[in-house]
Design a protein around this motif. Structure first.
Motif, short mmCIF file in Angstrom:
data_model
loop_
_atom_site.label_atom_id
_atom_site.label_comp_id
_atom_site.label_asym_id
_atom_site.label_seq_id
_atom_site.Cartn_x
_atom_site.Cartn_y
_atom_site.Cartn_z
N LEU A 9 0.81 -1.21 0.00
CA LEU A 9 0.00 0.00 0.00
C LEU A 9 0.85 1.27 0.00
N SER A 92 -5.00 -5.02 2.18
CA SER A 92 -5.19 -5.70 0.90
C SER A 92 -5.87 -4.78 -0.09
N ARG A 93 -5.69 -5.10 -1.35
CA ARG A 93 -6.47 -4.49 -2.42
C ARG A 93 -7.27 -5.60 -3.07
N GLU A 115 -9.62 -1.16 -1.09
CA GLU A 115 -8.45 -1.51 -0.31
C GLU A 115 -8.78 -1.37 1.16
N SER A 117 -6.95 -0.85 5.08
CA SER A 117 -5.75 -0.31 5.71
C SER A 117 -6.10 0.10 7.14
#
Length: 146
Positions: A9, A92-93, A115, A117
């Protein structure tokens, strides 16, 4: 299509909200409509924009993932749920595409990218974008050779 990528990221999707266009922006063009959404992993709520809320057939802009997925193709729901579950555990994306099926059996394609975060404390969040192409699929989709 169901994809997830564990990412460092380094270049996050987030941009400044100072211009009033939301996290990723909203865009309406002849090909389709795009609208951003957010998710709060501390309470499990997603917040959709007005257009996404209407196209998903929802009354409120804040709701849980299962509520959003009720209108999706039944066969895709398990895959989408697994994407979100995985993204809720580590940065994650992800992306997916499915079809929104309304009570009148209209079929609206939808694409989603997002995504996760912010796992540094006890929280976490998601940001993403819905893309709604400007067409509907027929109630029965069949491909016949020419």
């Amino acid at each position: 299509m169901f994809k997830i990528a564990n990412a460092n990221l380094a270049t996050a999707f987030r941009v400044s909200e100072q211009d009033g266009k939301g996290l990723l922006g909203q865009h309406d063009c002849r090909f389709g409509l795009s609208e951003d959404w957010t998710g709060d992993l501390t309470n499990g709520l997603l917040k959709l924009g007005d257009n996404a809320r209407v196209l998903h057939g929802l009354d409120n802009d804040e709701c849980g993932l299962l509520t959003v997925m009720r209108c999706y193709e039944h066969a895709d729901r398990g895959h989408i749920l697994r994407l979100f579950e995985q993204a809720a555990t580590q940065p994650s994306r992800f992306c997916y595409s499915t079809t929104i099926v309304t009570g009148s059996q209209h079929r609206q394609p939808v694409f989603c990218i997002g995504e996760s975060s912010g796992f540094e404390g006890s929280g976490g969040n998601m940001v993403g974008l819905f893309i709604f192409p400007r067409f509907q699929l027929p109630t029965t989709v069949s491909v016949s050779p020419v």
